[in-house]
Scaffold this active site. Structure first.
Site, PDB file in Angstrom:
ATOM      1  NE  ARG A   1      42.552  34.445  41.100  1.00 39.88           N
ATOM      2  CZ  ARG A   1      41.451  34.762  41.759  1.00 39.88           C
ATOM      3  NH1 ARG A   1      40.493  35.427  41.149  1.00 39.88           N
ATOM      4  NH2 ARG A   1      41.307  34.441  43.030  1.00 39.88           N
TER       5      ARG A   1
ATOM      6  CB  THR B   1      36.042  35.669  42.445  1.00 39.51           C
ATOM      7  OG1 THR B   1      37.315  35.038  42.572  1.00 39.51           O
ATOM      8  CG2 THR B   1      36.256  37.173  42.453  1.00 39.51           C
TER       9      THR B   1
ATOM     10  N   GLY C   1      46.670  29.456  46.199  1.00 37.16           N
ATOM     11  CA  GLY C   1      46.587  30.092  44.893  1.00 37.16           C
ATOM     12  C   GLY C   1      47.859  30.004  44.088  1.00 37.16           C
TER      13      GLY C   1
ATOM     14  N   GLY D   1      49.040  33.576  50.542  1.00 32.70           N
ATOM     15  CA  GLY D   1      50.328  33.413  51.209  1.00 32.70           C
ATOM     16  C   GLY D   1      50.608  32.020  51.727  1.00 32.70           C
TER      17      GLY D   1
ATOM     18  CE  LYS E   1      39.213  33.900  49.819  1.00 37.15           C
ATOM     19  NZ  LYS E   1      38.766  34.114  48.418  1.00 37.15           N
TER      20      LYS E   1
ATOM     21  CD  GLU F   1      38.268  29.982  45.138  1.00 36.96           C
ATOM     22  OE1 GLU F   1      38.193  31.166  44.760  1.00 36.96           O
ATOM     23  OE2 GLU F   1      38.878  29.632  46.166  1.00 36.96           O
TER      24      GLU F   1
END
Length: 217
Positions: free
Chosen positions: A20, A72, A181, A161, A132, A43
């Protein structure tokens, strides 16, 4: 590549790195840093500018050596565009039945987001391949273990997390994979792609220890 091969590839790797970024170039750089560190299931989130271009670039560079998905994804239009750009799996923050149906039509892995038992069952009934669990940091690994009691058949991928330090706890609680992430790609926000690679290497090393312990235990 057939859907079952992608499914097995996700399970084998156990980790999906989330890309991202604020620009397409930064997204590609983060993805390349993850790949260099050994994380080869990625992703690309649709909050990134020109996500489709990023997907095409990574697919052209890496072929099928890298499992590549779009994240997303909120609707069927976005899912179809991502699939045409090379996405092999579609990840959503919530359960959109039409998107799951579209993925099954084109033999692409459907990975919708869910939190409650009702949402998880709804996703599975609609044809989800992996669910997910998001945002997983709100409840931690104990929640995955609690979900697995009434839903042992559910393939759960907690996202949010997940760190190197708690990676083992998620798998000990019954996760089949994890989405990673900021704890992986965070340094990419300041252009420190070497740090992203180092973090990827740390995750891969920790996963190897988890696999070794499981096989010997």
């Amino acid at each position: 590549m057939q859907k079952h091969t992608i499914f097995e590839g996700i399970l084998e790797r156990g980790m999906v790195g989330i890309v991202r970024a604020g620009s397409p170039d930064a997204a590609v750089q983060i993805a390349e840093a993850c790949i260099a560190g050994g994380i080869t299931a990625l992703e690309v989130a649709f909050t990134t500018p020109d996500t489709l271009g990023v997907l095409r670039t990574l697919r052209e560079r890496h072929g099928h050596e890298v499992l590549l998905g779009a994240g997303t994804v909120l609707d069927t239009e976005t899912a179809r565009a991502a699939i045409l750009a090379g996405a092999q799996f579609i990840i959503s923050p919530g359960v959109n039945v039409e998107t799951i149906t579209l993925c099954q039509r084109y033999q692409v892995l459907a990975m919708p987001g869910a939190m409650t038992p009702t949402e998880i069952v709804t996703a599975l009934q609609a044809g989800a391949d992996i669910v997910k669990v998001f945002p997983a940091e709100m409840f931690g690994p104990a929640y995955i273990k609690a979900l697995r009691a009434p839903l042992p058949q559910a393939p759960l991928m907690p996202t949010g997390g997940v760190t190197v330090e708690n990676l083992h706890a998620w798998f000990a609680s019954g996760a089949v994979a994890v989405g990673i992430g900021g704890s992986l790609s965070g340094p990419g926000a300041t252009g420190d792609y070497a740090a992203v690679t180092a973090r990827a290497q740390a995750f891969v090393a920790q996963m190897a220890l988890i696999r070794t312990a499981k096989s010997s235990g």
